[in-house]
Write a protein that holds these residues in place. Structure first.
Motif, PDB file in Angstrom:
ATOM      1  N   THR A 477       0.828  -1.198   0.000  1.00  0.00           N
ATOM      2  CA  THR A 477       0.000   0.000   0.000  1.00  0.00           C
ATOM      3  C   THR A 477       0.865   1.252   0.000  1.00  0.00           C
ATOM      4  O   THR A 477       0.557   2.247  -0.673  1.00  0.00           O
ATOM      5  CB  THR A 477      -0.924   0.004   1.225  1.00  0.00           C
ATOM      6  N   ALA A 478       1.968   1.200   0.751  1.00  0.00           N
ATOM      7  CA  ALA A 478       2.891   2.338   0.785  1.00  0.00           C
ATOM      8  C   ALA A 478       3.499   2.587  -0.586  1.00  0.00           C
ATOM      9  O   ALA A 478       3.675   3.739  -1.005  1.00  0.00           O
ATOM     10  CB  ALA A 478       3.982   2.085   1.820  1.00  0.00           C
ATOM     11  N   GLU A 479       3.825   1.528  -1.300  1.00  0.00           N
ATOM     12  CA  GLU A 479       4.408   1.679  -2.632  1.00  0.00           C
ATOM     13  C   GLU A 479       3.399   2.312  -3.584  1.00  0.00           C
ATOM     14  O   GLU A 479       3.740   3.172  -4.403  1.00  0.00           O
ATOM     15  CB  GLU A 479       4.855   0.311  -3.159  1.00  0.00           C
ATOM     16  N   SER A 480       2.136   1.897  -3.471  1.00  0.00           N
ATOM     17  CA  SER A 480       1.089   2.491  -4.304  1.00  0.00           C
ATOM     18  C   SER A 480       0.916   3.969  -3.973  1.00  0.00           C
ATOM     19  O   SER A 480       0.759   4.807  -4.866  1.00  0.00           O
ATOM     20  CB  SER A 480      -0.227   1.739  -4.086  1.00  0.00           C
ATOM     21  N   LEU A 481       0.963   4.301  -2.680  1.00  0.00           N
ATOM     22  CA  LEU A 481       0.832   5.693  -2.269  1.00  0.00           C
ATOM     23  C   LEU A 481       1.996   6.526  -2.792  1.00  0.00           C
ATOM     24  O   LEU A 481       1.809   7.655  -3.264  1.00  0.00           O
ATOM     25  CB  LEU A 481       0.769   5.774  -0.740  1.00  0.00           C
ATOM     26  N   ALA A 482       3.215   5.969  -2.716  1.00  0.00           N
ATOM     27  CA  ALA A 482       4.393   6.686  -3.218  1.00  0.00           C
ATOM     28  C   ALA A 482       4.254   6.990  -4.699  1.00  0.00           C
ATOM     29  O   ALA A 482       4.602   8.081  -5.167  1.00  0.00           O
ATOM     30  CB  ALA A 482       5.649   5.858  -2.956  1.00  0.00           C
ATOM     31  N   LYS A 483       3.725   6.049  -5.451  1.00  0.00           N
ATOM     32  CA  LYS A 483       3.534   6.251  -6.889  1.00  0.00           C
ATOM     33  C   LYS A 483       2.488   7.329  -7.149  1.00  0.00           C
ATOM     34  O   LYS A 483       2.667   8.195  -8.029  1.00  0.00           O
ATOM     35  CB  LYS A 483       3.122   4.934  -7.540  1.00  0.00           C
ATOM     36  N   THR A 484       1.402   7.292  -6.384  1.00  0.00           N
ATOM     37  CA  THR A 484       0.339   8.276  -6.568  1.00  0.00           C
ATOM     38  C   THR A 484       0.821   9.687  -6.249  1.00  0.00           C
ATOM     39  O   THR A 484       0.498  10.648  -6.951  1.00  0.00           O
ATOM     40  CB  THR A 484      -0.862   7.925  -5.669  1.00  0.00           C
ATOM     41  N   LEU A 485       1.625   9.807  -5.195  1.00  0.00           N
ATOM     42  CA  LEU A 485       2.116  11.119  -4.779  1.00  0.00           C
ATOM     43  C   LEU A 485       3.324  11.579  -5.576  1.00  0.00           C
ATOM     44  O   LEU A 485       3.764  12.728  -5.436  1.00  0.00           O
ATOM     45  CB  LEU A 485       2.475  11.089  -3.286  1.00  0.00           C
ATOM     46  N   GLY A 486       3.869  10.682  -6.389  1.00  0.00           N
ATOM     47  CA  GLY A 486       5.016  11.048  -7.202  1.00  0.00           C
ATOM     48  C   GLY A 486       6.295  11.232  -6.400  1.00  0.00           C
ATOM     49  O   GLY A 486       7.110  12.100  -6.723  1.00  0.00           O
ATOM     50  N   LEU A 487       6.462  10.448  -5.347  1.00  0.00           N
ATOM     51  CA  LEU A 487       7.702  10.524  -4.573  1.00  0.00           C
ATOM     52  C   LEU A 487       8.860  10.075  -5.450  1.00  0.00           C
ATOM     53  O   LEU A 487       8.855   8.958  -5.973  1.00  0.00           O
ATOM     54  CB  LEU A 487       7.613   9.646  -3.320  1.00  0.00           C
TER      55      LEU A 487
END
Length: 729
Positions: A477-487
């Motif tokens: 889930t963290a990896e998906s969030l990182a992708k969405t936020l463009g980290l």
């Protein structure tokens, strides 16, 4: 002026007050002699533990208390305040480059600089160190670094007087001039003395050193250990040969390092002749911090190998206390003796040390048999209470020590920062309760969570990532969030890189996949609180509310098992009304789509949500959440004091609302029924509300009735709330 107060070590008395004095023969905190134990075969003491457990603090305290009382060398293998690359970790995951760490030769140089003024000039080791530390012709940076090191050695050994910078400059000029002179002589067909043409810089260094002191003892000593013939003259220069072998690397370098360690031990042993032995003069104390770095590991390995030799040529008893990040794997040190701090004291008599044989004795021929591993354990509640005794008890909650210990788990660094902040707040006439701990500021005005995270997670890029990604359920889930936020970063998987950083920092043993990204409860609490404190306004794409909205949407699109996560993120954003409505709809459905076990799990899990950023003045709780101004009214809502806000709900809905807010409050680390009257009241309220709901459901009454009996008991014991009929609940 009074003498400045020495910082106290809490919970480390068995180590500094018992074990180290038995090795050095000197008491720790008083000018008195102690009986020296262990005979001529002494262990290397290795202190292990994660970041913040006080490994460096122990060495700093030993250095302060034994300064000028004993020949002392305090060496930090890694630059203080930066990260060392842990052994078996090939590279850092990004951010600040690995801190510069001393190699084996540099460690020996620092030890010589510290010990030479008291023990002598090291006539064998010093030339050996100069012979292996030259530089390549034309390498100005390398030359300046080496000359600075040489300057420190020359000054410490009394061969040249002056300031370090001036001596380094003069030494550089002398060596460069000697190199040029030798090159000119070679061009004229005249052989340069002691130079075979392969190492002009090393030969020049040795020529200049020889002008300050004779090198014959060193050449003879190294010549006896390395008898490689010189086919041209038959008389090799042992020091040039030492440097040549060292720079070949590999096995040759290791052999030279072994020789240098032998020279060091031989000269220290020789310095302790009959007079020193009759006077019972203490042997040197070497404090080696961050010994898990390659140079420190090499130093310990070579020392242990020499001490494990069947016929030890050096009967030295140097006391070495080293620190290591993390534990020592069994396969790395199979015969090491491991002792807890409590094992260092006798069970009868309290402060009396155990006999040496009960603490350590060599049990095998493996070098690791000379190692005594002592893990530094967390502090106890009484240690925390002692830290808080500096503040006025009138302004402190009577159970603050228990709450602080529960929050930190006894972690020394976190406990120290928080206790100092509590004392500072009390001196400003501010009362401090358990719920205030993470909102405190240091004496310098900085938030405690910011100070602690900068210390425990010094890589800013990874720390900033974790402040966001710690809010996700797991690594995926963290990896998906990182992708969405463009980290962004050099790594393809930012969340995985952040988790790998935690592994390198010894906060966890592996990169989780289905588990929480941050496994440490303390670290997770600090990260979540700092994420809430530093959250931008709600309309910012990286705000607390927007992140939880994204996570809620992800889980709503998942399976039914993720409904609890969706509700949890909705509650974390402050949308309690929506969560209550969803729980009430499912409770009141004529034909329940899900079982009661699912409903109870959703209720239990969503109530663990972190609270939103606080502040604001809006009258409606959900309106405040939307505008970033949530205020903590959970206790009042749970006890029905704001019933007028919820007249639109039916009787069951109002009950669910009270129950949710009670459980939400009880999920806080400070909501311990043993120390918090509100928590005790809410534990009882949880049972009452569940009992009320059980009487109003046609099919769920049995499971809800059982939860009404079991959940208050579990909440009081700070245990997970059991779900009837659910395995592993």
């Amino acid at each position: 002026m009074g003498k400045p107060q020495t910082p106290l070590l809490y919970g480390r008395d068995p180590l500094v007050g018992s074990l180290i004095p038995s090795l050095t023969g000197l008491a720790y905190d008083e000018r008195a002699r102690r009986k020296r134990d262990f005979g001529d075969d002494v262990p290397v003491v290795l202190l292990t533990g994660q970041h913040g457990l006080g490994r460096s603090a122990v060495l700093d305290a030993l250095a302060r208390n034994y300064h000028k009382r004993i020949p002392l060398a305090h060496v930090r293998v890694v630059v203080p305040g930066a990260s060392a690359v842990v052994l078996a970790v090939p590279a850092r995951s990004g951010g600040v480059p690995a801190a510069p760490a001393a190699d084996f030769v540099q460690i020996l140089e620092r030890i010589v600089c510290a010990l030479a003024p008291g023990l002598g000039l090291f006539p064998v080791l010093l030339p050996g160190l100069f012979a292996v530390s030259g530089w390549s012709a034309g390498d100005a940076d390398g030359r300046d670094a080496v000359c600075a090191r040489h300057a420190r050695l020359l000054i410490a050994c009394g061969l040249i007087a002056g300031g370090e910078r001036d001596v380094a400059r003069q030494w550089s000029e002398r060596v460069e001039a000697s190199v040029a002179e030798a090159a000119g002589a070679a061009a004229a067909g005249v052989a340069a003395q002691d130079d075979d043409g392969s190492q002009p810089v090393t030969a020049a260094i040795l020529r200049e050193l020889q002008s300050l002191r004779g090198l014959a003892p060193a050449r003879n000593w190294y010549g006896r250990r390395h008898t490689t013939p010189d086919h041209a003259t038959g008389k090799p220069d042992a020091l040039l040969e030492l440097g040549r072998r060292f720079h070949r690397g590999g096995d040759y370098q290791h052999a030279v390092e072994n020789t240098l360690m032998a020279a060091f031990l031989d000269e220290v042993a020789a310095a302790y002749g009959l007079v020193r032995q009759l006077n019972r003069e203490p042997w040197p104390l070497i404090l080696l911090d961050e010994a898990h770095a390659p140079g420190g590991q090499r130093f310990l390995d070579l020392l242990l190998e020499h001490r494990a030799t069947a016929r030890r040529p050096h009967r030295e008893r140097i006391t070495v206390v080293a620190t290591r990040l993390g534990d020592v794997p069994q396969e790395e040190a199979p015969q090491a003796v491991r002792r807890e701090l409590a094992d260092l004291l006798s069970a009868v008599g309290g402060a009396r040390p155990k006999k040496a044989a009960a603490i350590w004795q060599r049990t095998g021929h493996d070098p690791s048999a000379g190692l005594l591993v002592v893990p530094l354990t967390p502090l106890g509640r009484d240690d925390v209470l002692s830290m808080l005794d500096r503040a006025s008890a009138r302004l402190l909650h009577p159970h603050l020590a228990t709450a602080l210990h529960s929050l930190t788990g006894g972690h020394p660094a976190a406990s120290t920062v928080l206790c100092d902040a509590v004392v500072h707040a009390a001196r400003q006439d501010s009362t401090v309760a358990p719920r205030d701990l993470l909102d405190l500021h240091t004496a310098q005005g900085r938030p405690v969570t910011q100070v602690l995270l900068e210390d425990l997670l010094p890589d800013r890029r990874q720390r900033d990532r974790l402040l966001v990604l710690c809010l996700a359920r797991d690594n995926a889930t963290a990896e998906s969030l990182a992708k969405t936020l463009g980290l962004e970063g050099p790594e393809q998987l930012p969340a995985n890189a952040a988790a790998q950083y935690l592994v390198e920092r010894q906060w966890q043993q592996s990169v989780p996949v289905d588990a929480r990204l941050v496994e440490s409860r303390l670290l997770q609490s600090l990260l979540v609180h700092e994420a809430r404190r530093t959250s931008p306004p709600p309309d910012d794409p990286h705000s607390w509310h927007e992140i939880h909205r994204l996570l809620r949407l992800r889980h709503e699109q998942g399976s039914a098992q993720e409904e609890a996560d969706a509700l949890r993120h909705n509650l974390a954003a402050g949308n309690a009304a929506e969560v209550v409505a969803m729980l009430a709809d499912e409770f009141g459905a004529e034909e329940a789509v899900q079982k009661v076990e699912h409903w109870l799990k959703c209720l239990r899990h969503c109530a663990t949500a972190p609270t939103p950023p606080s502040g604001g003045t809006a009258s409606d709780v959900d309106s405040r959440a939307v505008h970033g101004g949530w205020s903590d009214d959970r206790v009042e809502i749970a006890l029905g004091e704001h019933a007028a806000r919820y007249t639109h709900l039916d009787e069951a809905g109002r009950c669910i609302n009270r129950l949710l807010h009670a459980l939400w409050y009880l999920s806080e680390p400070y909501a311990d029924a043993a120390i918090d009257p509100d928590a005790e009241t809410l534990c009882q309220a949880v049972g009452d509300e569940l009992g009320f709901l059980s009487r109003r459901h046609n099919t769920w009454y049995a499971a809800l009735g059982r939860a009404a009996r079991d959940w208050p008991v579990a909440a009081r014991k700070r245990q997970e709330l059991p779900v009837p009929g659910s395995e592993g609940s």
